[in-house]
Structure formats: C-alpha cells, structure tokens
Design a protein around this motif. Structure first.
Motif, PDB file in Angstrom:
ATOM      1  N   GLY A 237      -2.588  11.043  -6.031  1.00  0.00           N
ATOM      2  CA  GLY A 237      -4.021  10.796  -6.101  1.00  0.00           C
ATOM      3  C   GLY A 237      -4.345   9.399  -6.595  1.00  0.00           C
ATOM      4  N   LYS A 238      -3.696   8.985  -7.687  1.00  0.00           N
ATOM      5  CA  LYS A 238      -3.997   7.677  -8.270  1.00  0.00           C
ATOM      6  C   LYS A 238      -3.496   6.537  -7.394  1.00  0.00           C
ATOM      7  N   LEU A 239      -2.322   6.706  -6.808  1.00  0.00           N
ATOM      8  CA  LEU A 239      -1.751   5.639  -5.995  1.00  0.00           C
ATOM      9  C   LEU A 239      -2.458   5.515  -4.652  1.00  0.00           C
ATOM     10  N   GLU A 240      -2.887   6.646  -4.092  1.00  0.00           N
ATOM     11  CA  GLU A 240      -3.674   6.594  -2.861  1.00  0.00           C
ATOM     12  C   GLU A 240      -5.039   5.971  -3.125  1.00  0.00           C
ATOM     13  N   GLN A 241      -5.644   6.339  -4.233  1.00  0.00           N
ATOM     14  CA  GLN A 241      -6.942   5.777  -4.573  1.00  0.00           C
ATOM     15  C   GLN A 241      -6.853   4.266  -4.753  1.00  0.00           C
ATOM     16  N   ALA A 242      -5.721   3.804  -5.274  1.00  0.00           N
ATOM     17  CA  ALA A 242      -5.516   2.369  -5.440  1.00  0.00           C
ATOM     18  C   ALA A 242      -5.347   1.661  -4.106  1.00  0.00           C
ATOM     19  N   GLY A 243      -4.985   2.416  -3.059  1.00  0.00           N
ATOM     20  CA  GLY A 243      -4.893   1.838  -1.720  1.00  0.00           C
ATOM     21  C   GLY A 243      -3.498   1.643  -1.171  1.00  0.00           C
ATOM     22  N   SER A 244      -2.501   2.343  -1.730  1.00  0.00           N
ATOM     23  CA  SER A 244      -1.126   2.192  -1.241  1.00  0.00           C
ATOM     24  C   SER A 244      -1.036   2.424   0.267  1.00  0.00           C
ATOM     25  N   HIS A 245      -0.333   1.537   0.951  1.00  0.00           N
ATOM     26  CA  HIS A 245      -0.090   1.749   2.374  1.00  0.00           C
ATOM     27  C   HIS A 245       0.916   2.880   2.600  1.00  0.00           C
ATOM     28  N   TYR A 246       1.885   2.987   1.682  1.00  0.00           N
ATOM     29  CA  TYR A 246       2.929   3.999   1.787  1.00  0.00           C
ATOM     30  C   TYR A 246       3.171   4.608   0.414  1.00  0.00           C
ATOM     31  N   LEU A 247       3.610   5.869   0.401  1.00  0.00           N
ATOM     32  CA  LEU A 247       4.043   6.519  -0.826  1.00  0.00           C
ATOM     33  C   LEU A 247       5.433   7.098  -0.608  1.00  0.00           C
ATOM     34  N   ILE A 248       6.329   6.835  -1.558  1.00  0.00           N
ATOM     35  CA  ILE A 248       7.674   7.401  -1.534  1.00  0.00           C
ATOM     36  C   ILE A 248       8.015   7.898  -2.926  1.00  0.00           C
ATOM     37  N   ASP A 249       9.064   8.695  -3.042  1.00  0.00           N
ATOM     38  CA  ASP A 249       9.433   9.254  -4.343  1.00  0.00           C
ATOM     39  C   ASP A 249      10.019   8.199  -5.272  1.00  0.00           C
ATOM     40  N   THR A 250      11.033   7.493  -4.790  1.00  0.00           N
ATOM     41  CA  THR A 250      11.726   6.490  -5.611  1.00  0.00           C
ATOM     42  C   THR A 250      12.162   5.328  -4.715  1.00  0.00           C
ATOM     43  N   ILE A 251      12.669   4.284  -5.342  1.00  0.00           N
ATOM     44  CA  ILE A 251      13.130   3.116  -4.602  1.00  0.00           C
ATOM     45  C   ILE A 251      14.249   3.451  -3.618  1.00  0.00           C
ATOM     46  N   ALA A 252      14.943   4.547  -3.840  1.00  0.00           N
ATOM     47  CA  ALA A 252      16.002   4.951  -2.917  1.00  0.00           C
ATOM     48  C   ALA A 252      15.462   5.235  -1.521  1.00  0.00           C
ATOM     49  N   ASP A 253      14.180   5.568  -1.429  1.00  0.00           N
ATOM     50  CA  ASP A 253      13.562   5.917  -0.151  1.00  0.00           C
ATOM     51  C   ASP A 253      12.945   4.710   0.566  1.00  0.00           C
ATOM     52  N   LEU A 254      13.105   3.514   0.003  1.00  0.00           N
ATOM     53  CA  LEU A 254      12.378   2.347   0.508  1.00  0.00           C
ATOM     54  C   LEU A 254      12.842   1.830   1.876  1.00  0.00           C
ATOM     55  N   PRO A 255      14.138   1.812   2.198  1.00  0.00           N
ATOM     56  CA  PRO A 255      14.555   1.179   3.463  1.00  0.00           C
ATOM     57  C   PRO A 255      13.839   1.707   4.710  1.00  0.00           C
TER      58      PRO A 255
END
Length: 271
Positions: A237-255
C-alpha cells in the motif's frame, strides 16, 4: 537475456542490500528518544518516516499525531527544534556504534550485483544515513563483498536529501550516466521511491526485506505463505501510493524486473 539500455542502478542501503528489516536505524530511534527524554515511542512509530535523513526522521516522528499528543501531555507543547536536535545528538553516537551490527547482506544481493555488472550496469547507492554513519558501514559491507561504484550520504549535498532527487542525481553525475530514464532506483521506503521518481528514474519497491514489512531475516525465512502475503500487502500500500513502477519481495527478485524495464526502454518507453 542481456540488457542493453539500463545504465545505472541506484540502491538504498538498510533494508535494500543489507540489514534485513531495516532494524539498525529503527531500534536506535526508540533508544534515543528514551535516553534523551525518557520518552517511549514504539518500533512501529519509529518506522513511519523511514527513508528521510535522520534529523528529518526525528522531526517527523515528533509530528505523528499519537506521538505529538503524548509529547504535549508530557512537556506542555509540541516537540521543538531544540528538542529534535538533542535527540539527534543522542541518536548519532548510538547509530555509529551499532550500525555495523546490522550489516549482514540481504540474501541475493551479491548475485544480483554480479548479474548487473555482467550486463554492463553501474552500481550507485544513497542512504538516509549521514556520512559519519556510512564511514562505519562501508568497510563492513565491503568485507562482506558489497562495494558500489558510488555512495552518497544524506548530508553530502547542500540541496538536501529525500524525497528530493538530489542524491540519486549525484550518482548520475559522478558515474557519467547519459540518460536518467535509463536508471533504476531500488528502495524499501516511500521517500526513497519518491526520490527516484523525482529524479526521472524507474523505481522498484521492496516489500519484504525492508522497513515497511519489518521482518527479520529469520521471520522471513520461516514465515508461511499466508504470513508473507499479509506482510507484502502491508508494504504494498505505501510503496504503491508512493508511485513504484514495480514491486518485488527482495533484491534477489530484481533481475527479471530489470529485463522488463530494458524491454520497455527498447520499445521507446520512459518512466
């Protein structure tokens, strides 16, 4: 897949690449309020403004409605600047002394950094920590294998820190990046996401490794799928409200996200 458009990652520190759950700053905020004024704040209250510079964080905690009410009941008026500075002066030596105790890298950090470097992507970073804290944290992180190409602390720039774009853009300048739309800001806090957006970058919010979920690594690894889903939803909720283009669990999911951003850039899209 090899990326060919992304030039730079700008990574936050606590809750993003190390200190799973971002406990180093939050627990010490609680301790600083207690030490300086014998005033209790909860860990949840300490987490609310995470991502700001530490003095702005203290000011913001003092303005939280519940904290402000208790402060007025105790001291007869809202927290003033002198009191905020007193807490900050107590906070800083505690943070310097203890930050290295929370420097374990988040699982997947080194693998993701290697993937990025193998794809020719530069590794930038910035933090809500001031330089004196970073001076303690940087060598410990390096000993654990993490050495970004650029590090910007919250008090390095006269223009200020988050949610402004200044620290992220300082990475662009120092590393000679040609296009901010080819940069990706990765953070676990809303101010950090705002920072990336204000800098014209793609943004990726981390739901489970950082401040918003507030899980320890052990809790994360032992949690049921239902517990993780609840924690993920809380952070979402907070990260989407801030405007994140993407959401992932941890940096391991970034690639996989970076591959998608690279595809979109190749198709002419911008953040």
């Amino acid at each position: 897949m090899k990326t060919n458009k992304i030039e730079l990652l700008v990574l936050d520190w606590a809750g993003t690449v190390l200190d799973f759950g971002s406990f180093a700053p939050t627990t010490i905020f609680v301790e600083a309020f207690k030490t300086e004024y014998d005033f209790d704040i909860s860990l949840a209250e300490a987490r609310v403004p995470m991502g700001l510079s530490k003095i702005d964080h203290i000011r913001s905690v003092g303005q939280l409605p519940e904290v402000k009410q208790r402060w007025i009941e105790r001291f007869g008026q809202a927290m003033n600047e002198e009191q905020a500075q007193a807490i900050y002066q107590t906070f800083m030596p505690l943070q310097i002394a203890k930050v290295a105790d929370h420097a374990e890298l988040i699982p997947g950090t080194l693998e993701t950094i290697k993937w990025a470097r193998d794809n020719g992507i530069k590794i930038g970073s910035c933090s809500g920590y001031p330089q004196v804290v970073m001076d303690k944290l940087i060598p410990v992180a390096a000993a654990n294998g993490y050495q970004p190409d650029c590090i910007v602390a919250s008090d390095n720039l006269a223009a200020g820190a988050r949610p402004g774009p200044f620290m992220a853009l300082e990475n662009v300048i120092k590393l000679g990046v040609s296009n901010v739309s080819h940069c990706v800001k990765i953070d676990d806090s809303a101010p950090g996401i705002s920072e990336g957006l204000n800098a014209g970058m793609w943004t990726v919010g981390l739901t489970l490794s950082g401040n918003e979920a507030g899980l320890t690594r052990q809790q994360f690894e032992q949690a049921s799928s239902e517990e993780l889903a609840a924690a993920r939803e809380l952070a979402k909720g907070k990260l989407e409200q801030a405007g994140s283009h993407y959401l992932i669990d941890t940096i391991a999911d970034l690639p996989s996200v970076l591959e998608d951003i690279d595809r979109r850039l190749s198709n002419g899209e911008k953040p």
